[in-house]
Write a protein that holds these residues in place. Sequence first.
Motif, PDB file in Angstrom:
ATOM      1  N   GLY A  77      29.284  35.481  48.581  1.00 24.82           N
ATOM      2  CA  GLY A  77      30.159  36.331  48.039  1.00 24.82           C
ATOM      3  C   GLY A  77      31.475  35.879  46.871  1.00 24.82           C
ATOM      4  O   GLY A  77      31.020  34.665  47.323  1.00 24.82           O
ATOM      5  N   GLY A  78      31.474  36.474  45.766  1.00 26.86           N
ATOM      6  CA  GLY A  78      32.276  36.639  45.233  1.00 26.86           C
ATOM      7  C   GLY A  78      33.421  35.658  45.566  1.00 26.86           C
ATOM      8  O   GLY A  78      35.229  35.262  45.602  1.00 26.86           O
ATOM      9  N   THR A  79      34.181  36.889  46.764  1.00 28.62           N
ATOM     10  CA  THR A  79      34.996  36.309  47.090  1.00 28.62           C
ATOM     11  C   THR A  79      35.787  35.720  48.529  1.00 28.62           C
ATOM     12  O   THR A  79      36.660  34.957  48.094  1.00 28.62           O
ATOM     13  N   ILE A  82      36.674  32.459  45.904  1.00 29.87           N
ATOM     14  CA  ILE A  82      37.217  32.909  45.565  1.00 29.87           C
ATOM     15  C   ILE A  82      38.375  32.397  46.453  1.00 29.87           C
ATOM     16  O   ILE A  82      39.854  31.539  46.182  1.00 29.87           O
ATOM     17  N   TYR A 103      42.572  41.737  40.690  1.00 30.05           N
ATOM     18  CA  TYR A 103      41.094  42.037  41.857  1.00 30.05           C
ATOM     19  C   TYR A 103      42.514  42.475  43.192  1.00 30.05           C
ATOM     20  O   TYR A 103      43.074  41.097  43.272  1.00 30.05           O
ATOM     21  N   TYR A 106      42.923  38.481  45.143  1.00 28.94           N
ATOM     22  CA  TYR A 106      43.771  36.898  44.678  1.00 28.94           C
ATOM     23  C   TYR A 106      45.571  36.401  46.104  1.00 28.94           C
ATOM     24  O   TYR A 106      45.155  35.929  45.840  1.00 28.94           O
ATOM     25  N   ASN A 148      40.152  36.236  34.825  1.00 22.86           N
ATOM     26  CA  ASN A 148      38.510  37.763  35.757  1.00 22.86           C
ATOM     27  C   ASN A 148      38.171  37.835  33.517  1.00 22.86           C
ATOM     28  O   ASN A 148      39.611  38.441  33.076  1.00 22.86           O
ATOM     29  N   ASN A 152      38.198  43.877  35.969  1.00 22.78           N
ATOM     30  CA  ASN A 152      38.106  44.409  36.630  1.00 22.78           C
ATOM     31  C   ASN A 152      40.048  44.741  36.880  1.00 22.78           C
ATOM     32  O   ASN A 152      40.589  43.894  37.471  1.00 22.78           O
ATOM     33  N   ASP A 180      37.090  33.874  37.431  1.00 20.13           N
ATOM     34  CA  ASP A 180      36.290  34.807  38.263  1.00 20.13           C
ATOM     35  C   ASP A 180      35.705  35.246  37.179  1.00 20.13           C
ATOM     36  O   ASP A 180      35.876  36.121  36.579  1.00 20.13           O
ATOM     37  N   VAL A 182      32.517  37.206  37.602  1.00 16.64           N
ATOM     38  CA  VAL A 182      31.581  38.202  38.595  1.00 16.64           C
ATOM     39  C   VAL A 182      30.203  39.097  37.402  1.00 16.64           C
ATOM     40  O   VAL A 182      29.147  38.961  37.982  1.00 16.64           O
ATOM     41  N   TYR A 183      31.613  39.394  36.274  1.00 19.80           N
ATOM     42  CA  TYR A 183      30.936  40.154  35.959  1.00 19.80           C
ATOM     43  C   TYR A 183      30.131  39.363  33.985  1.00 19.80           C
ATOM     44  O   TYR A 183      29.649  40.419  33.571  1.00 19.80           O
ATOM     45  N   SER A 211      28.717  36.101  40.910  1.00 21.84           N
ATOM     46  CA  SER A 211      28.422  37.055  41.668  1.00 21.84           C
ATOM     47  C   SER A 211      26.870  37.493  41.984  1.00 21.84           C
ATOM     48  O   SER A 211      27.338  38.300  40.386  1.00 21.84           O
ATOM     49  N   LYS A 214      25.899  41.659  42.104  1.00 19.54           N
ATOM     50  CA  LYS A 214      26.766  42.436  40.459  1.00 19.54           C
ATOM     51  C   LYS A 214      25.805  42.105  39.579  1.00 19.54           C
ATOM     52  O   LYS A 214      25.112  43.595  39.575  1.00 19.54           O
ATOM     53  N   LYS A 222      26.402  40.349  49.735  1.00 15.63           N
ATOM     54  CA  LYS A 222      27.006  39.300  49.778  1.00 15.63           C
ATOM     55  C   LYS A 222      26.816  37.943  49.499  1.00 15.63           C
ATOM     56  O   LYS A 222      27.172  36.567  50.272  1.00 15.63           O
TER      57      LYS A 222
END
Length: 363
Positions: A77-79, A82, A103, A106, A148, A152, A180, A182-183, A211, A214, A222
Amino acid sequence: MSKLAADLGAINLSQGFPDFDCDPALVDAVATHMRDGRNQYAPMQGVPALRQAIAAKYNELYGASYDPDTEVTVTSGGTEAIFDAVAAVVHPGDEVIVFEPVYDSYVPAIDVAGGKAVVVTLRNPDYRIPWDAVRAAITPRTRMIMLNSPHNPTATVLSADDMAELERILDRTAITIVSDEVYEHIIFDGARHESMARYDALRARSFIVGSFGKTYHVTGWKIGCVVAPAPLTAEFRKVHQFVTFSTNTPVQYALADFLTQKRGYPELSSFYQRKRDLFLDLLSGSPWKPLPSRGTYFQLLDYSAITDEKDMEFALRLTKEHGVASIPTSAFLYRQAAPLALRFCFAKRDDTLEMAAQRLRKV
Ligand SMILES: Cc1ncc(COP(=O)(O)O)c(C=O)c1O
């Protein structure tokens, strides 16, 4: 808010995930790879086929060349990406510039690394980056800046002018970027995604986070990735190695198939732009005032014409009394008082959006 929505049977436009399924062919691809016996640990950095497909995509979309062996890493996952990027670079006492609304993962990642988050505020309603404030926030201890785009929860995007300003500000510093993105594939009205990968000077100092959750409507899988120059990737992998070691093997192979065939992501922006427009049409003429949503699958709605309740109170009441769950923007704020606005996720079936809008119009 998702739990409250489930407990009360409210329509859940809070947490960011689709209420529709992914492409069934993607599930079939995972099943095929499972049946073919790809069920053991993947290599720490990710399966070669997926890393090659990721590198090819960055090359095609952003003209950036990343070596799949030394500059691309698959993460859970992106999490995770990060967290690992922050842990790899930030030492106790280092300062990291973040932008609020921020977000939620972070600042905890910075805290765990012993760093200090330096919060620069983006202001409602346009949420543009105040570059003078960024310049003023930089000190000799600044180690990293976290960006980001698409963003978001504000749904703003960085422009080419922003990138030029960022490049100027970071010139002759050793500041690293966590970008970031992810989108990256959910951007509207013909805008171009300004990836750090497009700009040589920025790319050279960036961890770029992606990600697949998404992009392929599979947030529960994830799985994400990081691309970064080889010296940064080497540090990143020292953390990744001991945080998760490696990521789900059959899913990596299935995503490699999809990416190689360029499936899913090219049409994602128009898919979500239609949903954004539907949601806004359904609310037009109501007291809910939309802020511009230029990317992501989120829409901020200003409710100042309805009530002056604080956003958390109003979000709870909206869920309990009107059956629609949203996210209060105060969840993303550290210093700034929350504006009278809530975040709604429109990654939902059309009938879900129709039912939610019907209820929102009655508030
Ligand atoms: C801005 C932002 N970054 C990172 C993530 C995390 O991505 P993942 O679900 O792949 O861990 C999210 C998910 O909501 C997000 O909105």
